[in-house]
Design an enzyme around this catalytic site. Structure first.
Site, PDB file in Angstrom:
ATOM      1  N   ASN A  48       0.837  -1.201   0.000  1.00 22.21           N
ATOM      2  CA  ASN A  48       0.000   0.000   0.000  1.00 22.21           C
ATOM      3  C   ASN A  48       0.874   1.254   0.000  1.00 22.21           C
ATOM      4  O   ASN A  48       1.981   1.264   0.520  1.00 22.21           O
ATOM      5  CB  ASN A  48      -0.996   0.002   1.183  1.00 22.21           C
ATOM      6  CG  ASN A  48      -0.376  -0.251   2.538  1.00 22.21           C
ATOM      7  OD1 ASN A  48       0.631  -0.932   2.653  1.00 22.21           O
ATOM      8  ND2 ASN A  48      -0.977   0.300   3.579  1.00 22.21           N
ATOM      9  N   GLU A  61      -3.493  -4.192  -3.337  1.00 21.13           N
ATOM     10  CA  GLU A  61      -4.123  -5.026  -4.370  1.00 21.13           C
ATOM     11  C   GLU A  61      -4.195  -4.278  -5.700  1.00 21.13           C
ATOM     12  O   GLU A  61      -3.916  -4.831  -6.765  1.00 21.13           O
ATOM     13  CB  GLU A  61      -5.554  -5.420  -3.948  1.00 21.13           C
ATOM     14  CG  GLU A  61      -5.642  -6.236  -2.671  1.00 21.13           C
ATOM     15  CD  GLU A  61      -5.853  -5.363  -1.439  1.00 21.13           C
ATOM     16  OE1 GLU A  61      -5.205  -4.301  -1.327  1.00 21.13           O
ATOM     17  OE2 GLU A  61      -6.666  -5.747  -0.580  1.00 21.13           O
TER      18      GLU A  61
HETATM   19 ZN   LIG Z   1      -8.392  -1.748  -1.381  1.00 17.30          ZN
END
Ligand SMILES: [Zn+2]
Length: 175
Positions: A48, A61
């Site tokens: 992230n 993701e």
């Molecule tokens: Zn997400």
């Protein structure tokens, strides 16, 4: 448990866990790593990326899916997600995490694009708890490219894109 997975899935989960170490998460202090495996067998892993302007944060993701796409290898069959708080001690790594709603939508589109389902392997930080499901289970009746008949149109559009890019590159090379 990691032992319950077959060797390829173990490797996918391990890559996701390792990617989490590269998170930029000064605000949430919650690191997430994701790894997607394409049908070619290649693995693309990402973490992230947070931002002071919170809404701009990019999920692991989404970043991993973008990596696979940028590599020209977008047909994925599985994604592993590992997340943990890195300032809460052991408790911070004990809960299984699952993709957020936005990422479920992105994975659902990747699944439709690949003409199949995508397995989603959700893990806690220490990999002692692992929940395996499919994107169809995590986001049933997803709205996607099939609704807009894009799967029929995209191959031709993609050819147009490639031809256009080749023309532009040829012009640049002549300069
Ligand atoms: Zn997400």
């Amino acid at each position: 448990m990691l032992k319950t997975l077959d060797r390829p899935d173990c490797e996918l989960v391990e890559k996701a866990q390792e990617a989490a170490a590269r998170a930029y998460a000064p605000y949430s202090r919650f690191a997430v790593g994701a790894a997607v495996r394409s049908k070619s067998g290649a693995i693309y892993a990402a973490a992230n990326l947070e931002n002071a302007s919170s809404g701009l944060t990019i999920c692991a993701e989404a970043a991993a899916l973008s990596l696979a796409n940028s590599a020209g290898d977008p047909d994925i069959d599985a994604i592993a997600v590992v997340g943990f708080s890195f300032t809460d001690g052991a408790a911070g790594a004990s809960r299984v995490i699952a993709p957020c709603g936005s990422c479920r939508q992105l994975i659902a589109e990747a699944a439709q694009r690949a003409n199949g389902n995508v397995r989603v392997i959700c893990c806690n930080g220490e990999l002692s708890c692992i929940a395996v499901s499919t994107i169809a289970e995590l986001l049933p009746n997803a709205f996607g490219p099939e609704n807009l008949a894009v799967s029929r149109k995209w191959p031709a559009l993609q050819e147009e894109l490639r031809a256009c890019a080749e023309r532009l590159i040829a012009i640049r090379k002549k300069q």
